[in-house]
Write an enzyme that holds these catalytic residues in place. Structure first.
Site, short mmCIF file in Angstrom:
data_model
loop_
_atom_site.label_atom_id
_atom_site.label_comp_id
_atom_site.label_asym_id
_atom_site.label_seq_id
_atom_site.Cartn_x
_atom_site.Cartn_y
_atom_site.Cartn_z
N HIS A 1 -15.49 -49.38 50.95
CA HIS A 1 -16.25 -50.30 50.11
C HIS A 1 -17.75 -50.00 50.22
O HIS A 1 -18.49 -50.01 49.23
CB HIS A 1 -16.04 -51.75 50.56
CG HIS A 1 -14.72 -52.33 50.20
ND1 HIS A 1 -14.23 -52.37 48.91
CD2 HIS A 1 -13.78 -52.95 50.97
CE1 HIS A 1 -13.06 -52.97 48.90
NE2 HIS A 1 -12.75 -53.33 50.13
N HIS B 1 -18.78 -47.17 48.14
CA HIS B 1 -18.79 -47.57 46.73
C HIS B 1 -20.12 -48.25 46.39
O HIS B 1 -20.67 -48.05 45.30
CB HIS B 1 -17.61 -48.52 46.49
CG HIS B 1 -17.18 -48.62 45.06
ND1 HIS B 1 -16.17 -49.46 44.66
CD2 HIS B 1 -17.62 -48.03 43.93
CE1 HIS B 1 -15.99 -49.35 43.36
NE2 HIS B 1 -16.87 -48.50 42.89
N HIS C 1 -11.54 -48.42 56.05
CA HIS C 1 -11.34 -49.18 54.81
C HIS C 1 -12.63 -49.85 54.37
O HIS C 1 -13.07 -49.68 53.22
CB HIS C 1 -10.25 -50.23 55.04
CG HIS C 1 -10.02 -51.13 53.86
ND1 HIS C 1 -8.95 -50.96 53.01
CD2 HIS C 1 -10.71 -52.21 53.39
CE1 HIS C 1 -9.00 -51.88 52.06
NE2 HIS C 1 -10.07 -52.66 52.27
N GLU C 2 -13.23 -50.62 55.26
CA GLU C 2 -14.43 -51.36 54.86
C GLU C 2 -15.59 -50.42 54.52
O GLU C 2 -16.40 -50.73 53.65
CB GLU C 2 -14.83 -52.36 55.95
CG GLU C 2 -13.81 -53.46 56.19
CD GLU C 2 -13.44 -54.22 54.93
OE1 GLU C 2 -14.27 -54.32 54.00
OE2 GLU C 2 -12.30 -54.71 54.86
#
Length: 704
Positions: free
Chosen positions: A497, A500, A493-494
């Protein structure tokens, strides 16, 4: 211009000179770009005492640059106003980006004192910029003739964003109202820091100290050893410390067989910030809620939620509330069904008690073992953290986007536990740096997050330097660093980011990478979680830490089958927290100061969820996302973006799954776009239609 970090009294000339004078008393390590690769922060040259003076000097320098832009005698142009705003303030940005991460992840009294001192100064700085009438006049003049400026799409978005930012910051208010706004901003900023510091102390002091090891029955040896190490670190040799995570439920509750110990641990978590002592956060929260509603009203909005959501993909509070309300009934039904199964397990175990929150997870684990034959402890030997990172998280990024990673041991960090990797694109061109700070510390804020030390920008010639931070339990010395599969999801998940940020391809820093709406920014991160269970990715990293043997397929199948297990609990606690957040930020400006516990009880009762057995993931008094972070009236974003990502994942599934071609499409249409395009348009370009809620319900086992 770049969104100013922090919630930021007009600074007088005397105050400006005082800041500059104070700041020049010592060398400023942020005054110039770092000489390190990718301009990474020179943590070996930065002392804790440097941050405050560097930020104060950065404020002074930025305001001088702002003054030059506002007072420019030449007519406003896109370059001499909008681009100039993007270029200014770089020393301040460098200092704030580093300071923000260090104060969250490795704080101490010096840093906390600096936080408290800087909060009102940054609030005043923010107001000095956005309430400058000459500067706003230039931006407004450009906005009024934007159709004739022949701007490209990114330039048009930047001008529109800048204009809205000034308006939403109060640029059109009367001088008297602006004075009121400055006061509100200063108080809100100081209270936010007050909340964060109280919560950190409350979480540390709320840890459960156990004298008798028999009360730890059910925990594994590594967990007990870790509890003993944590006690020793606190000077409590011979005892055991179960440190609190930031969430309501605590990991040990799932395993402790001593029911009174589970209840005490739950109570320590539930009441951590409600002890009536110096670390009680309730009065701070009540003030924050009241001041935010007053600020929203001053700016022309009915509630803080209306103000906050105007800039989100959902556009307004009614859309977000309606979206969540539609999920209440299927979630409540799942909770009732699961509670019945768990109570049956308690009865079969001759428990002789009614299900309580501290019983749910340990008995849900019994139900899971019975239904799915899955024991979390079976999976841990196959999940060594650095192997998961390098052969799982990184491998997936290679399969999807062609990225490669090389560890750097020459980049200084703010803590020795941190690992740094250089990231290379498919053509072997350097893309950026990624830091990983995974282990829990008493001086680290709870939860997991991504941030940037350096933002990508073609205008500034900068490449991204990102960081992933978590709070996993550090193993005792000599023990393997084994984690749960939920920890693995957090890592994916992290790094979603992180991707991104790393794949940003913008000219202007304020539109770059993760500088997007809250109900869009969690979409790439949640999407990246899927690759943790992608067969060829899982096979590449899920290997026994001693033998190297792959995780047995039967165990893999159990993990996959468990994906929709206990969703009444896990999805329900998230949904309840999101609705609690929205209730707090739907207060009108004339609402009296609230009794925090009474308000919370009423708001949770209105959800229709079984909050007695499944409390919210975060209680009001330790809801750091909304009181100390940027998610006020925005916690629903985790559910909203879950809807977005599931729609995109379904598109992937119907178009060949994890392929380089699909990865490149996602990179081109989403990850590299930053905030250069309307979010709904971006999503439609990716999947061909607007998002639908059905796939979200199916994912969580709440619909067909």
């Amino acid at each position: 211009m770049q969104p100013l970090m922090g919630s930021f009294q007009v600074l007088t000339a005397g105050a400006l000179l005082a800041l500059a004078s104070a700041a020049t008393a010592a060398p400023n390590p942020f005054a110039q770009p770092s000489p390190l690769p990718f301009e990474a922060p020179p943590f070996d040259k930065i002392s804790d005492a440097d941050y405050q003076s560097a930020i104060e000097e950065g404020i002074a320098a930025s305001l001088a640059e702002i003054r030059g832009i506002a007072d420019n005698p030449a007519p406003p142009t896109f370059d001499n106003t909008i681009v100039a705003l993007e270029r200014q303030g770089q020393a301040l940005a460098r200092a704030q980006l580093a300071f923000g991460q260090v104060t969250q992840a490795n704080t101490n009294p010096t840093l906390q004192k600096a936080q408290a001192a800087l909060a009102p100064k940054l609030a005043a700085y923010n107001d000095a910029v956005y309430l400058d009438p000459k500067l706003f006049a230039r931006v407004k003049a450009l906005h009024e003739r934007r159709a004739s400026l022949k701007l490209d799409d990114e330039q048009s978005m930047l001008l529109e964003d800048d204009y809205r930012r000034f308006v939403r910051a109060g640029a059109q208010l009367s001088p008297a109202d602006q004075a009121t706004l400055r006061d509100l901003n200063g108080r809100i900023a100081s209270l936010g820091i007050d909340f964060r510091q109280k919560l950190l102390a409350a979480t540390k002091s709320g840890a459960l100290v156990i004298d008798d090891p028999a009360r730890l029955a059910g925990l594994g040896k590594a967990e007990i050893d870790s509890a003993a190490r944590d006690a020793k670190d606190r000077g409590l040799d011979g005892k055991y410390v179960l440190a609190l995570q930031n969430t309501t439920s605590q990991p040990a509750i799932q395993s402790l067989t001593d029911r009174p110990a589970r209840e005490i641990l739950f109570d320590h978590s539930w009441t951590r910030a409600e002890k009536g002592d110096a670390n009680d956060t309730r009065d701070t929260i009540a003030q924050l809620a009241q001041l935010r509603s007053q600020k929203a009203s001053l700016l022309g909005y009915k509630t803080w939620a209306d103000y906050s959501l105007e800039e989100q993909m959902a556009k307004n509070a009614q859309t977000a509330e309606g979206f969540m309300k539609a999920l209440d009934a299927p979630t409540a039904a799942a909770q009732a069904r699961e509670a019945g199964e768990i109570q049956a397990a308690i009865d079969a175990d001759h428990g002789g008690f009614a299900l309580q929150p501290w019983d749910w997870e340990i008995y849900a684990e019994k139900v899971r073992k019975a239904k799915l034959d899955l024991d979390e402890n079976e999976t841990k030997p196959y999940l060594e953290i650095w192997n998961v990172l390098e052969n799982g998280v990184f491998y997936a990024a290679g399969q999807m986007y062609g990225l490669t990673f090389e560890r750097r041991t020459d980049i200084p960090t703010y803590h020795p536990d941190i690992r740094v990797y250089e990231v290379f694109d498919a053509d072997r061109k350097p893309l950026g740096l990624a830091y990983f700070d995974y282990w829990k510390r008493d001086n680290k804020a709870g939860g997991a997050w991504m941030n940037s030390f350096v933002r990508q920008s073609k205008l500034l010639g900068t490449k991204p330097v990102i960081s992933n931070t978590a709070n996993f339990t550090k193993p005792a010395p000599g023990a393997p660093a084994l984690i749960t599969f939920e920890d693995v999801r957090t890592m994916f998940h992290e790094f979603g980011h992180g991707l991104h940020g790393l794949m940003a391809d913008q000219t202007y820093p304020s539109l770059s990478g993760t500088s997007v709406a809250r109900d869009f920014v969690e979409f790439p991160s949640q999407f990246n979680e899927h690759w943790a269970l992608e067969p060829r990715v899982l096979a590449h990293y899920a290997r026994h830490y001693q033998t190297g043997a792959p995780m047995p397929q039967a165990l893999v199948d159990k993990i996959k089958k468990a994906d929709t297990f206990n969703q009444g609990f896990s999805f329900g606690e998230l949904l309840a927290a999101a609705q609690l957040d929205m209730a707090w930020h739907s207060l009108p400006a004339d609402a009296p100061k609230q009794d925090v516990d009474a308000f919370e009880a009423k708001a949770l009762a209105a959800t229709g969820l079984d909050v007695a057995k499944v409390p919210p993931r975060y209680r009001t008094s330790y809801f750091a996302h909304i009181w100390g972070g940027g998610y006020s009236a925005g916690y629903y974003a985790y559910i909203w973006t879950d809807m977005l990502q599931q729609n995109v994942y379904d598109w992937f599934e119907s178009h060949g799954g994890m392929t380089r071609e699909n990865g490149q499409r996602f990179r081109d249409l989403v990850l590299s776009r930053g905030h250069t395009e309307d979010y709904s348009v971006m999503l439609r370009n990716m999947i061909g239609h607007d998002p639908q809620v059905g796939p979200l319900l199916v994912k969580h086992g709440l619909g067909n």
